[in-house]
Structures are given as structure tokens and as C-alpha cells.
Scaffold this motif. Structure first.
Motif, short mmCIF file in Angstrom:
data_model
loop_
_atom_site.label_atom_id
_atom_site.label_comp_id
_atom_site.label_asym_id
_atom_site.label_seq_id
_atom_site.Cartn_x
_atom_site.Cartn_y
_atom_site.Cartn_z
N PRO A 97 57.58 -33.69 -12.12
CA PRO A 97 58.22 -32.37 -12.18
C PRO A 97 58.13 -31.76 -13.59
O PRO A 97 57.95 -32.49 -14.57
CB PRO A 97 59.67 -32.66 -11.81
N THR A 137 64.46 -26.03 -3.04
CA THR A 137 63.32 -26.56 -2.28
C THR A 137 62.49 -25.38 -1.79
O THR A 137 62.92 -24.63 -0.91
CB THR A 137 63.80 -27.42 -1.10
N ARG A 185 57.17 -27.52 0.31
CA ARG A 185 57.09 -28.56 -0.73
C ARG A 185 58.00 -29.74 -0.42
O ARG A 185 58.98 -29.62 0.31
CB ARG A 185 57.46 -27.98 -2.09
N LEU A 234 63.07 -29.67 -15.00
CA LEU A 234 63.64 -30.43 -13.88
C LEU A 234 63.61 -31.94 -14.15
O LEU A 234 63.67 -32.74 -13.23
CB LEU A 234 62.89 -30.10 -12.58
N SER A 235 63.52 -32.30 -15.44
CA SER A 235 63.38 -33.71 -15.79
C SER A 235 64.72 -34.42 -16.00
O SER A 235 64.74 -35.63 -16.21
CB SER A 235 62.53 -33.85 -17.05
N TYR A 246 60.19 -32.94 -2.23
CA TYR A 246 60.87 -33.35 -3.47
C TYR A 246 61.32 -34.80 -3.33
O TYR A 246 62.06 -35.13 -2.39
CB TYR A 246 62.08 -32.43 -3.73
N VAL A 262 68.92 -29.19 -5.93
CA VAL A 262 67.54 -28.80 -6.27
C VAL A 262 67.06 -27.73 -5.30
O VAL A 262 67.33 -27.81 -4.09
CB VAL A 262 66.60 -30.03 -6.27
N ILE A 309 57.44 -33.85 -7.33
CA ILE A 309 57.40 -32.68 -6.46
C ILE A 309 55.99 -32.62 -5.89
O ILE A 309 55.02 -32.54 -6.65
CB ILE A 309 57.75 -31.38 -7.22
N ILE A 349 64.69 -36.12 -10.20
CA ILE A 349 63.56 -35.67 -9.38
C ILE A 349 62.35 -36.44 -9.89
O ILE A 349 61.89 -36.23 -11.01
CB ILE A 349 63.34 -34.15 -9.51
#
Ligand code: C2O
Ligand code: CU
Ligand code: CU
Length: 498
Positions: free
Chosen positions: A420, A433, A437, A424-425, A439, A431, A415, A412
Motif C-alpha cells: 500500500p 474499499t 479492489r 496507508l502504511s 484489501y 479502510v 492492496i 493493510i
């Protein structure tokens, strides 16, 4: 009359039973409701031939399971009545899986999160007929991770998973093995599949769909049972958690909101452990966490109300207000000391420069992606082999959705244009959502090209998926042109072919 009277009596008796059970949680134990130990899925039997290939055999079959104490619930499972054995393989090994369908209807088995050739992917294009057998083979080439397998039959995935079909597939590698992390399967390294279910009065699974949103249960089963307890023998415990629900999100925390460390997400280890007190998982997402316990204590893993909820049509309707107990952890009076968690876990090289713009956009709305519902006979996009792509996925709707891509693990990169959060790295294949938003996801398509068999991308809220919130892509080598097979009974108006 008799039936009705019985029902009334049962209804009257139910609160008594509940309060009796409630008492047991307090002071004195009795025989009325013994705490039940968390079942640990057995490691799959594997045959390794002279060729070094690891051979697994799975049979999808019906049975009955004591999901609730004293109730025998008809369920489906792999090599048993519910869930399935844990498959395990190392990076570099060739795996061969033979799946037999002993269910009364066609099914399939998809290796969720696994980088596999499309013909071995087990999606809707690889149905296994009743009584039939299907064979998948590939060489594991991805980092150590907690993956899983589950049915993926066209339009009925929710039902098959809900009835009990899913299992873990653990990938091992040298990097993970070189780290001082809890790794004793079933002792301090525990697979945990969390699912919500709804039971009828007689203890069968209630499959009455809320036909708009999907099944939302009111009872939590952990590794297939309610009220699970785990006796902990070590100072650090690793939980490999899978949200195996159809549509429910879990915002997981311990009862005392103690900190734990997130060490891995869907596709493997993070670069560094991330201290958290809560971790949220939407359907199909995984998290590996390590939590410290002190001798003699009891705590509980719980699900708290789900945040954030901006832009949602009606959060309560999606179960966002609910709280549940998921697992009771009882630490033994003496615990084996564990080394501290390493500060550095794995190296994750960025697939693209920060800020690389997306070349494809996927708008999630209602049961559609970019305004279309799944058509087995429509290839939505083709991807050249050996390319890195950047996709922009937007929830342009007021329902919760998530996004899963077959064959790859993605990063990701942004965002809503921002970096992120740490949790979420790492590598992800699914993912969540949030409404409103966007992504940005980067992924690389390598190794496997196939002009005939597509991979899927879809919302993993299973009712949405079944309703067609899914698309298909082919990965093509330079000399290949799309040549998908017509699938019977789909939107092409023909029933021949295949
Ligand atoms: Cu876990 Cu296409 O699925
Ligand atoms: Cu998948
Ligand atoms: Cu959805």
C-alpha cells in the motif's frame, strides 16, 4: 396563499443574501456576516479517584445549535446540544465512562478505534434505554491516537450521528509526548470533525434519506458550524481530522494545494511523516496532519472532487464531483516559531510476513457482506484469543464502501497484492474499499475474550450499516464456547429473552 407567497419572497431574497455574503469575503467586512470562530470541543471533565481510575460522564441529550448563523437547529449532543466533549486518557490508565440517555429513544455509545472488552464496546448489544445509564470500563492499551465515540444503536446509527452525536477520544502515550509535535489542545493541536448536512428552509436538519445511498448533505459543518474560521498563532498547525459524515468522502487539500505532512492515521503515528498535498478520508477515517503557515496569510482547507472513481456506478451520485470550503485559516501577523517536524515518529512492527495469505474473505456487495445482512442473533465468525489473523476484504460492487473492524487496529498488508502507499502504511481501523479492489488486512485479537458479547465489522457508510452491511464476531478463550444472548425483536422470532 400566504405561505406560498412567503416562500416565493424567501426564495427571491436568498440569492441577495448569498451575494452579500460573497462580497464580504472580498474587501470590506461588515456586520452582516461576521466570520465565526471554529468551536473547539471542550476537554471533558474528569474525576480521578484514589484508585487512579479516570471517570467520565456523558449525557446524550437534545438541544438547539446555531449551526448556521441566526438559525436555531434542533440537534443532539453529549453534555451539550451538539457533538461532545473531548475525552482524553493515557496508555496504561483505566477509564470509566458512565453514559446517561436523555434522548427520546434508545441509543448506545461506541468507542471507535479503541481496544476494549466487548461488553464495554457500546455497539448494538449495549443499548441504553430512555432515561437509562450504561457503564463502560477498560484499561487503555494502545498507541497515542485520535479516536472518536458515537452512537451505534441497531439500524438507526445514521440518524443519531446526523443529529449531532459524536466526540473525540484522544489517547496519549510517552512516545507521542517525546516528539516535538504541536500539542497545545485548541491552540496548535486542533480536533476537526467534518460533516455534510442538509438543512430545510427553516433551518432544521433535513433527514429525508435518499433511501438507497444514504444522507448526502450539500452544506459542510466543521465542529458543528458552517463557515468556520480559525485564527492561527503558531508556524505549524496540527489538525486531527475526522470524517464524521454518513456517506460522503472528502478529498482534502488546501486552497493553494500547499504540501502538508501526514503524521498519523486512525490508530496512531506513522513511522515517518508523509508529505502530501491531498488526503482522502471516507466516513469514520481520521488523519492527523501538520501544516506550515506564514504570518499574516489566509488559506482554506477544502474538499476537492474525489478520486479515483473507477468502477463506480455513478460518481456524481455519491458526491464525488462536489467541492466545498471546510475551514478558513487566518494566520496572525506574528506567529510563534515551531520546531521542524521530527523525521522519525513511531515504530510499527509488522504483524505478519509480507505476502501472508488471508484466511477469511469478506465480499462487500450492495448492503451485504458475503451475501448476508446483519442479524443480531447470528455470530458470523469466532476468533481464538491471542491470534493474528489476515482478512481479505473485496468491494465486489459498483458503490463506494469502506470496512471497519471493532476492537482492533489493523495493518493493510496489500492492496490488490501490492504494497500500500505510504499514507496507508500505519494503523487503521477503517479502510476505504474501491470497487473492484481487494484489501489484505492483518490484525491481532488480544486481551479480551467474551463468549456472550460480539464485536462488529461493517461498512461505515452509515446507511449501509443501518441496512445490515455488518457482521459479528466473538473472540474466544480456549475454554469458551459461543453463548450469545438472544436480542429482542431481531430475526429469531421471539420477543422475550434479551
Ligand atoms: Cu464507528 Cu461500528 O463503528
Ligand atoms: Cu468502531
Ligand atoms: Cu457500504
Amino acid at each position: 396563499m400566504i405561505t406560498r407567497r412567503r416562500l416565493l419572497l424567501a426564495a427571491a431574497a436568498a440569492p441577495l443574501a448569498l451575494s452579500a455574503a460573497g462580497c464580504l469575503r472580498g474587501a470590506n467586512a461588515s456586520a452582516v456576516e461576521e466570520p465565526r470562530s471554529l468551536p473547539i470541543p471542550p476537554l471533558a471533565t474528569v474525576r480521578v479517584g484514589a484508585d487512579g481510575v479516570r471517570r467520565f460522564e456523558l449525557t446524550a441529550q437534545p438541544g438547539t445549535t446555531e449551526m448556521m448563523p441566526g438559525k436555531h437547529t434542533p440537534t443532539w449532543g453529549y453534555n451539550g446540544s451538539i457533538l461532545g466533549p473531548t475525552l482524553r486518557a493515557r496508555r496504561g490508565e483505566t477509564v470509566s465512562c458512565t453514559v446517561t440517555n436523555s434522548l427520546p429513544e434508545p441509543t448506545s455509545v461506541h468507542w471507535h478505534g479503541m481496544h476494549v472488552p466487548a461488553r464495554s464496546d457500546g455497539g448494538p448489544h449495549q443499548p441504553i434505554t430512555v432515561g437509562g445509564t450504561w457503564h463502560a470500563q477498560w484499561t487503555v492499551n494502545q498507541p497515542a491516537a485520535t479516536l472518536w465515540y458515537h452512537p451505534h444503536p441497531h439500524g438507526v446509527t445514521e440518524k443519531h450521528v446526523y443529529r449531532g452525536l459524536s466526540g473525540f477520544f484522544l489517547v496519549d502515550d510517552d512516545i507521542a509526548d517525546g516528539l516535538d509535535l504541536p500539542r497545545h489542545y485548541g491552540v496548535d493541536d486542533i480536533p476537526l470533525v467534518i460533516q455534510d448536512r442538509r438543512f430545510t428552509d427553516v433551518g432544521t436538519l433535513d433527514e429525508n434519506d435518499d433511501d438507497k445511498f444514504g444522507l448526502l448533505g450539500n452544506t459542510i459543518v466543521t465542529n458543528g458550524i458552517t463557515g468556520a474560521h480559525l485564527a492561527v498563532r503558531t508556524g505549524l498547525l496540527r489538525l486531527r481530522i475526522l470524517n464524521g459524515s454518513s456517506s460522503r468522502l472528502f478529498n482534502l487539500a488546501f486552497a493553494d494545494e500547499r504540501d502538508f505532512h501526514l503524521i498519523a492515521t486512525d490508530g496512531g503515528l506513522l513511522t515517518n511523516p508523509v508529505p502530501l498535498s491531498r488526503i482522502q478520508l471516507s466516513p469514520a477515517e481520521r488523519a492527523e496532519i501538520v501544516v506550515a503557515l506564514t504570518a499574516g496569510e489566509t488559506t482554506r482547507l477544502r474538499a476537492l472532487p474525489v478520486e479515483p472513481r473507477d468502477g463506480l456506478d455513478d460518481p456524481a451520485r455519491f458526491g464525488f464531483d462536489d467541492t466545498f470550503d471546510i475551514l478558513t485559516l487566518r494566520a496572525e501577523p506574528e506567529l510563534t516559531a515551531a520546531p521542524p517536524i521530527p523525521d522519525a515518529l513511531a515504530t510499527i512492527a509488522a504483524l505478519v510476513e509480507p505476502g501472508t495469505p488471508a484466511t477469511r474473505t469478506f465480499d462487500l456487495r450492495w448492503y451485504t457482506i458475503n451475501g448476508q445482512r446483519m442479524d443480531m442473533n447470528r455470530i458470523d465468525l469466532t476468533v481464538p484469543l491471542d491470534t493474528t489473523e489476515v482478512w481479505l476484504v473485496r468491494n465486489v460492487h459498483d458503490w463506494p464502501h469502506n470496512f471497519h473492524i471493532h476492537d482492533v487496529q489493523f495493518q493493510i498488508t496489500a492492496i490488490d497484492g501490492s504494497v500500500p502507499p505510504a499514507h496507508l502504511s500505519g494503523w487503521k481501523d477503517t479502510v476505504y474499499t474501491e470497487p473492484g479492489r481487494a484489501y489484505t488486512l492483518a490484525m491481532r485479537f488480544a486481551d479480551y475474550a467474551d463468549a456472550v458479547f460480539p464485536y462488529m465489522y461493517h461498512c461505515h457508510l452509515l446507511h449501509h450499516e443501518d441496512q445490515g452491511m455488518m457482521g459479528q464476531f466473538l473472540v474466544l478463550a480456549p475454554d469458551q464456547v459461543p453463548a450469545p444472548m438472544a436480542m429482542p425483536g431481531m430475526d429469531m422470532g421471539s420477543h422475550g429473552g434479551h
